[in-house]
Write a protein that holds these residues in place. Structure first.
Motif, PDB file in Angstrom:
ATOM      1  N   ILE A   1      71.596  54.145  37.045  1.00 39.54           N
ATOM      2  CA  ILE A   1      71.394  55.592  37.140  1.00 39.54           C
ATOM      3  C   ILE A   1      71.548  56.083  38.572  1.00 39.54           C
ATOM      4  O   ILE A   1      71.722  57.282  38.820  1.00 39.54           O
ATOM      5  CB  ILE A   1      69.990  55.958  36.594  1.00 39.54           C
ATOM      6  CG1 ILE A   1      69.984  57.383  36.033  1.00 39.54           C
ATOM      7  CG2 ILE A   1      68.916  55.804  37.645  1.00 39.54           C
ATOM      8  CD1 ILE A   1      70.728  57.545  34.758  1.00 39.54           C
TER       9      ILE A   1
ATOM     10  N   ALA B   1      71.997  66.279  34.287  1.00 41.48           N
ATOM     11  CA  ALA B   1      72.537  64.968  34.650  1.00 41.48           C
ATOM     12  C   ALA B   1      74.057  64.960  34.564  1.00 41.48           C
ATOM     13  O   ALA B   1      74.654  65.668  33.748  1.00 41.48           O
ATOM     14  CB  ALA B   1      71.966  63.889  33.731  1.00 41.48           C
TER      15      ALA B   1
ATOM     16  N   CYS C   1      77.036  56.794  34.015  1.00 45.13           N
ATOM     17  CA  CYS C   1      76.849  55.545  33.271  1.00 45.13           C
ATOM     18  C   CYS C   1      76.884  55.866  31.779  1.00 45.13           C
ATOM     19  O   CYS C   1      77.022  57.023  31.375  1.00 45.13           O
ATOM     20  CB  CYS C   1      75.521  54.867  33.653  1.00 45.13           C
ATOM     21  SG  CYS C   1      74.058  55.878  33.386  1.00 45.13           S
TER      22      CYS C   1
ATOM     23  N   ASN D   1      72.529  53.532  28.846  1.00 44.55           N
ATOM     24  CA  ASN D   1      71.805  53.373  30.106  1.00 44.55           C
ATOM     25  C   ASN D   1      70.939  54.590  30.404  1.00 44.55           C
ATOM     26  O   ASN D   1      69.813  54.464  30.888  1.00 44.55           O
ATOM     27  CB  ASN D   1      72.791  53.138  31.259  1.00 44.55           C
ATOM     28  CG  ASN D   1      73.319  51.723  31.301  1.00 44.55           C
ATOM     29  OD1 ASN D   1      72.583  50.775  31.052  1.00 44.55           O
ATOM     30  ND2 ASN D   1      74.597  51.565  31.585  1.00 44.55           N
ATOM     31  N   TYR D   2      71.465  55.771  30.118  1.00 41.21           N
ATOM     32  CA  TYR D   2      70.675  56.988  30.310  1.00 41.21           C
ATOM     33  C   TYR D   2      69.446  56.971  29.398  1.00 41.21           C
ATOM     34  O   TYR D   2      68.345  57.361  29.805  1.00 41.21           O
ATOM     35  CB  TYR D   2      71.513  58.232  30.015  1.00 41.21           C
ATOM     36  CG  TYR D   2      72.115  58.876  31.244  1.00 41.21           C
ATOM     37  CD1 TYR D   2      71.288  59.307  32.292  1.00 41.21           C
ATOM     38  CD2 TYR D   2      73.480  59.077  31.365  1.00 41.21           C
ATOM     39  CE1 TYR D   2      71.830  59.904  33.414  1.00 41.21           C
ATOM     40  CE2 TYR D   2      74.028  59.674  32.492  1.00 41.21           C
ATOM     41  CZ  TYR D   2      73.202  60.089  33.511  1.00 41.21           C
ATOM     42  OH  TYR D   2      73.733  60.684  34.631  1.00 41.21           O
TER      43      TYR D   2
ATOM     44  N   PHE E   1      66.861  54.736  30.842  1.00 40.38           N
ATOM     45  CA  PHE E   1      66.286  55.352  32.034  1.00 40.38           C
ATOM     46  C   PHE E   1      65.224  56.376  31.655  1.00 40.38           C
ATOM     47  O   PHE E   1      64.093  56.336  32.147  1.00 40.38           O
ATOM     48  CB  PHE E   1      67.395  56.019  32.852  1.00 40.38           C
ATOM     49  CG  PHE E   1      66.884  56.868  33.996  1.00 40.38           C
ATOM     50  CD1 PHE E   1      66.536  56.293  35.198  1.00 40.38           C
ATOM     51  CD2 PHE E   1      66.746  58.237  33.841  1.00 40.38           C
ATOM     52  CE1 PHE E   1      66.057  57.067  36.240  1.00 40.38           C
ATOM     53  CE2 PHE E   1      66.275  59.023  34.877  1.00 40.38           C
ATOM     54  CZ  PHE E   1      65.934  58.443  36.079  1.00 40.38           C
TER      55      PHE E   1
END
Length: 306
Positions: free
Chosen positions: A78, A245, A250, A254-255, A258
């Protein structure tokens, strides 16, 4: 240039589906997505009150930033950014925000602050780093680098346009001096605004195309929402946060990891009181920041000798 920048290093092995996104959406404003999170205001308030009784003063903004720093320590993906359609890992974890020189006056001058964090920082380390910079920038006579630079630029007609164009060009090819990038608040892991401090609602702020930030958090005034707990309905207080964002940085997976980790930490801020058991870095992008040294209280003997 050639995969190296003062503030980052080229990422290799990017999934082709993710790698193509900067070519489809070359600007951050093309790729910004908006999310909403409502943090448990009552839980955070109880935690802040408990720490206050123990002599540790904390704020909601410090908890959010500490949760962000801790989450980056577990999900370095991130903390990447895109420049000239290439993916880079940051060589630091920084947070920028705009503050009033005089918090008691809404007519006070504003200044932008950027703070570097170490990924082993506890919530108390985060607080100490923030307070050190805030106190330094609240001294009326103190002008930080950005304040001095802007005063110089606007003293000469036409100079701001030329300088911004030059910085953009150098930045695009990784030739911008590291000392300058360290000072510019737009080259940061996250930018956060605390609208609650001036009585405004939360916002989904745009991400600047200038610079490299990939996340923008906007805190707002608390809200009361009806919830059902133990079979009964009541009004509960939440702290709304608008999140913007850069979706290209990514993968969605992955987000998701996070934001899931950060949500957990906001619900369990006590876990931020100790350093993480381990820290993940992107390859060849490990970095460390010395802890803030607290001023030692003067003893009676030192006072007399002084």
């Amino acid at each position: 240039m050639f995969g190296f920048r003062p503030d980052g290093r080229r990422v290799k092995g990017i999934d082709p589906t993710v790698r193509i996104t900067p070519y489809i959406m070359p600007m951050r404003c093309d790729a910004q997505v908006f999310l909403q999170h409502k943090a448990d205001f009552e839980l955070m308030s109880r935690y802040i009150a408990k720490k206050g009784m123990e002599g540790e003063k904390l704020t909601y903004m410090q908890i959010i930033i500490a949760a962000f720093v801790r989450t980056v320590s577990q999900h370095p993906e991130i903390n990447r950014f895109i420049m000239n359609k290439q993916f880079f890992s940051r060589k630091n974890c920084t947070v920028s925000f705009t503050m009033l020189k005089d918090p008691t006056s809404r007519d006070s001058e504003e200044t932008a602050v950027k703070i570097k964090f170490d990924l082993t920082d506890t919530i108390f380390d985060v607080r100490d780093r923030m307070m050190e910079q805030i106190e330094k920038n609240r001294i009326p006579a103190n002008k930080n680098f950005l304040d001095k630079l802007l005063a110089f630029l606007f003293a000469v007609p036409g100079l701001p346009t030329a300088i911004v164009m030059l910085v953009r060009l150098l930045d695009r090819y990784g030739l911008c001096p590291g000392a300058l990038l360290d000072e510019l608040p737009f080259h940061t892991s996250m930018y956060i605004t605390n609208n609650a401090s001036i009585g405004l609602h939360h916002v989904n702020h745009h991400i600047y195309n200038f610079g490299s930030t990939s996340l923008f958090f906007g805190m707002g005034t608390q809200e009361r929402i009806a919830v059902v707990e133990k079979g009964e309905t009541r009004m509960k207080r939440f702290l709304p946060i608008g999140i913007t964002a850069d979706e290209r940085v990514c993968s969605g997976a992955n987000y998701a990891k996070f934001f899931s980790t950060m949500k957990y930490l906001l619900d369990h801020p006590e876990e931020l009181e100790v350093p993480p058991e381990s820290v993940r870095f992107d390859p060849k992008c490990e970095y460390h920041v010395p802890k803030v040294k607290k001023a030692e209280p003067m003893t009676e003997g030192k006072e007399k000798s002084a």
